[in-house]
Design a protein around this motif. Structure first.
Motif, PDB file in Angstrom:
ATOM      1  N   ALA A 112      17.357  11.901  99.124  1.00 52.36           N
ATOM      2  CA  ALA A 112      18.524  11.347  99.800  1.00 52.36           C
ATOM      3  C   ALA A 112      19.670  12.324  99.612  1.00 52.36           C
ATOM      4  O   ALA A 112      19.678  13.117  98.660  1.00 52.36           O
ATOM      5  CB  ALA A 112      18.887   9.981  99.230  1.00 52.36           C
ATOM      6  N   ARG A 113      20.625  12.242 100.505  1.00 49.84           N
ATOM      7  CA  ARG A 113      21.834  13.055 100.425  1.00 49.84           C
ATOM      8  C   ARG A 113      23.015  12.158 100.745  1.00 49.84           C
ATOM      9  O   ARG A 113      22.915  11.295 101.614  1.00 49.84           O
ATOM     10  CB  ARG A 113      21.808  14.208 101.432  1.00 49.84           C
ATOM     11  CG  ARG A 113      20.730  15.216 101.173  1.00 49.84           C
ATOM     12  CD  ARG A 113      20.656  16.243 102.316  1.00 49.84           C
ATOM     13  NE  ARG A 113      19.728  17.289 101.979  1.00 49.84           N
ATOM     14  CZ  ARG A 113      20.074  18.431 101.406  1.00 49.84           C
ATOM     15  NH1 ARG A 113      21.332  18.685 101.123  1.00 49.84           N
ATOM     16  NH2 ARG A 113      19.167  19.340 101.111  1.00 49.84           N
ATOM     17  N   ALA A 114      24.115  12.387 100.054  1.00 49.46           N
ATOM     18  CA  ALA A 114      25.336  11.629 100.345  1.00 49.46           C
ATOM     19  C   ALA A 114      26.540  12.507 100.044  1.00 49.46           C
ATOM     20  O   ALA A 114      26.483  13.351  99.133  1.00 49.46           O
ATOM     21  CB  ALA A 114      25.398  10.357  99.497  1.00 49.46           C
ATOM     22  N   ALA A 115      27.588  12.302 100.796  1.00 54.85           N
ATOM     23  CA  ALA A 115      28.838  12.976 100.483  1.00 54.85           C
ATOM     24  C   ALA A 115      29.188  12.634  99.038  1.00 54.85           C
ATOM     25  O   ALA A 115      29.075  11.476  98.621  1.00 54.85           O
ATOM     26  CB  ALA A 115      29.939  12.515 101.434  1.00 54.85           C
ATOM     27  N   THR A 116      29.575  13.617  98.276  1.00 54.94           N
ATOM     28  CA  THR A 116      29.840  13.411  96.854  1.00 54.94           C
ATOM     29  C   THR A 116      30.938  12.393  96.610  1.00 54.94           C
ATOM     30  O   THR A 116      30.938  11.704  95.586  1.00 54.94           O
ATOM     31  CB  THR A 116      30.157  14.766  96.195  1.00 54.94           C
ATOM     32  OG1 THR A 116      29.001  15.610  96.375  1.00 54.94           O
ATOM     33  CG2 THR A 116      30.434  14.634  94.716  1.00 54.94           C
ATOM     34  N   ASP A 117      31.859  12.249  97.559  1.00 55.74           N
ATOM     35  CA  ASP A 117      32.938  11.266  97.390  1.00 55.74           C
ATOM     36  C   ASP A 117      32.573   9.886  97.938  1.00 55.74           C
ATOM     37  O   ASP A 117      33.390   8.975  97.923  1.00 55.74           O
ATOM     38  CB  ASP A 117      34.243  11.762  98.008  1.00 55.74           C
ATOM     39  CG  ASP A 117      34.165  11.972  99.513  1.00 55.74           C
ATOM     40  OD1 ASP A 117      33.083  11.769 100.114  1.00 55.74           O
ATOM     41  OD2 ASP A 117      35.210  12.349 100.101  1.00 55.74           O
ATOM     42  N   ASN A 118      31.327   9.703  98.383  1.00 55.32           N
ATOM     43  CA  ASN A 118      30.875   8.409  98.896  1.00 55.32           C
ATOM     44  C   ASN A 118      30.272   7.621  97.729  1.00 55.32           C
ATOM     45  O   ASN A 118      29.054   7.483  97.594  1.00 55.32           O
ATOM     46  CB  ASN A 118      29.866   8.605 100.024  1.00 55.32           C
ATOM     47  CG  ASN A 118      29.489   7.305 100.709  1.00 55.32           C
ATOM     48  OD1 ASN A 118      29.694   6.223 100.164  1.00 55.32           O
ATOM     49  ND2 ASN A 118      28.919   7.419 101.902  1.00 55.32           N
ATOM     50  N   ALA A 119      31.160   7.113  96.889  1.00 54.96           N
ATOM     51  CA  ALA A 119      30.725   6.426  95.662  1.00 54.96           C
ATOM     52  C   ALA A 119      29.829   5.231  95.960  1.00 54.96           C
ATOM     53  O   ALA A 119      28.873   4.968  95.227  1.00 54.96           O
ATOM     54  CB  ALA A 119      31.938   5.986  94.851  1.00 54.96           C
ATOM     55  N   GLY A 120      30.112   4.501  97.028  1.00 53.09           N
ATOM     56  CA  GLY A 120      29.306   3.325  97.363  1.00 53.09           C
ATOM     57  C   GLY A 120      27.866   3.692  97.659  1.00 53.09           C
ATOM     58  O   GLY A 120      26.931   3.061  97.153  1.00 53.09           O
ATOM     59  N   SER A 121      27.663   4.707  98.472  1.00 55.17           N
ATOM     60  CA  SER A 121      26.303   5.123  98.810  1.00 55.17           C
ATOM     61  C   SER A 121      25.582   5.696  97.600  1.00 55.17           C
ATOM     62  O   SER A 121      24.401   5.409  97.379  1.00 55.17           O
ATOM     63  CB  SER A 121      26.326   6.137  99.949  1.00 55.17           C
ATOM     64  OG  SER A 121      25.030   6.315 100.464  1.00 55.17           O
ATOM     65  N   LEU A 122      26.276   6.475  96.802  1.00 54.58           N
ATOM     66  CA  LEU A 122      25.651   7.010  95.588  1.00 54.58           C
ATOM     67  C   LEU A 122      25.246   5.880  94.647  1.00 54.58           C
ATOM     68  O   LEU A 122      24.166   5.924  94.035  1.00 54.58           O
ATOM     69  CB  LEU A 122      26.590   7.993  94.893  1.00 54.58           C
ATOM     70  CG  LEU A 122      26.827   9.300  95.652  1.00 54.58           C
ATOM     71  CD1 LEU A 122      27.942  10.102  95.004  1.00 54.58           C
ATOM     72  CD2 LEU A 122      25.548  10.114  95.752  1.00 54.58           C
ATOM     73  N   ARG A 123      26.054   4.846  94.554  1.00 56.12           N
ATOM     74  CA  ARG A 123      25.731   3.698  93.706  1.00 56.12           C
ATOM     75  C   ARG A 123      24.484   2.971  94.238  1.00 56.12           C
ATOM     76  O   ARG A 123      23.603   2.593  93.460  1.00 56.12           O
ATOM     77  CB  ARG A 123      26.938   2.743  93.642  1.00 56.12           C
ATOM     78  CG  ARG A 123      26.851   1.713  92.551  1.00 56.12           C
ATOM     79  CD  ARG A 123      28.165   0.989  92.280  1.00 56.12           C
ATOM     80  NE  ARG A 123      28.980   0.693  93.459  1.00 56.12           N
ATOM     81  CZ  ARG A 123      30.100   1.349  93.799  1.00 56.12           C
ATOM     82  NH1 ARG A 123      30.555   2.340  93.069  1.00 56.12           N
ATOM     83  NH2 ARG A 123      30.775   1.004  94.876  1.00 56.12           N
ATOM     84  N   VAL A 124      24.390   2.789  95.553  1.00 56.21           N
ATOM     85  CA  VAL A 124      23.208   2.162  96.155  1.00 56.21           C
ATOM     86  C   VAL A 124      21.960   2.959  95.790  1.00 56.21           C
ATOM     87  O   VAL A 124      20.951   2.394  95.354  1.00 56.21           O
ATOM     88  CB  VAL A 124      23.359   2.057  97.689  1.00 56.21           C
ATOM     89  CG1 VAL A 124      22.032   1.750  98.362  1.00 56.21           C
ATOM     90  CG2 VAL A 124      24.411   1.020  98.061  1.00 56.21           C
TER      91      VAL A 124
END
Length: 156
Positions: A112-124
């Protein structure tokens, strides 16, 4: 809230298109189509992925279409992606949908990849067992700039 996945129906596409054109959600997702308002490109994209071997599902919350979730790519490099309507953020829907998708697609590893500042997606992703393994930079169409992204893996 009851969260379920099902096959994508033609009637889901207008909902996905509306969701893909929410400016706040686009900014948070960052890595989006160049022009999300281009309906022809949107339709061609969905026609292509629905006819592929990828696993693409509609996310339902209490029977309402609230997003999509998918596993795509070549074996050994497959990635997960998901999109949940901003009105449903923070309610555990993305986590429940991703867990359901991971049950349906048992192959590992998945990335998976997520914008580093996308805390919600990283938490998911972390709640679903993914762990960060690398950082990268990539051009984010929704932000018109190169930004940091986190690369994650789900093993075994």
């Amino acid at each position: 809230m009851n969260v379920e996945l099902r096959e994508v129906h033609d009637s889901d596409l207008p909902v996905f298109y509306r969701q893909m054109n929410d400016p706040e959600a686009l900014h948070m997702a960052a890595f989006t189509p160049k022009d999300p308002s281009d309906r022809d490109t949107f339709d061609a994209h969905w026609a292509r992925i629905r006819s592929s071997a990828d696993v693409v599902r509609t996310v339902l919350a209490d029977g309402d279409v609230v997003g999509s979730a998918a596993v795509y790519g070549v074996a050994g490099e497959r990635e997960v992606t998901y999109w949940v309507d901003r009105a449903y953020w923070g309610k555990g829907i993305a986590t429940a949908a991703l867990r359901a998708l991971l049950t349906e697609v048992p192959e590992r590893p998945l990335y998976a990849r997520a914008a580093t500042d996308n805390a919600g997606s990283l938490r998911v992703l972390e709640k679903c067992g993914f762990r960060a393994v690398a950082s990268a930079r990539g051009y984010a169409n929704a932000r018109g700039a190169e930004i940091d992204e986190t690369v994650l893996i789900l093993e075994g």
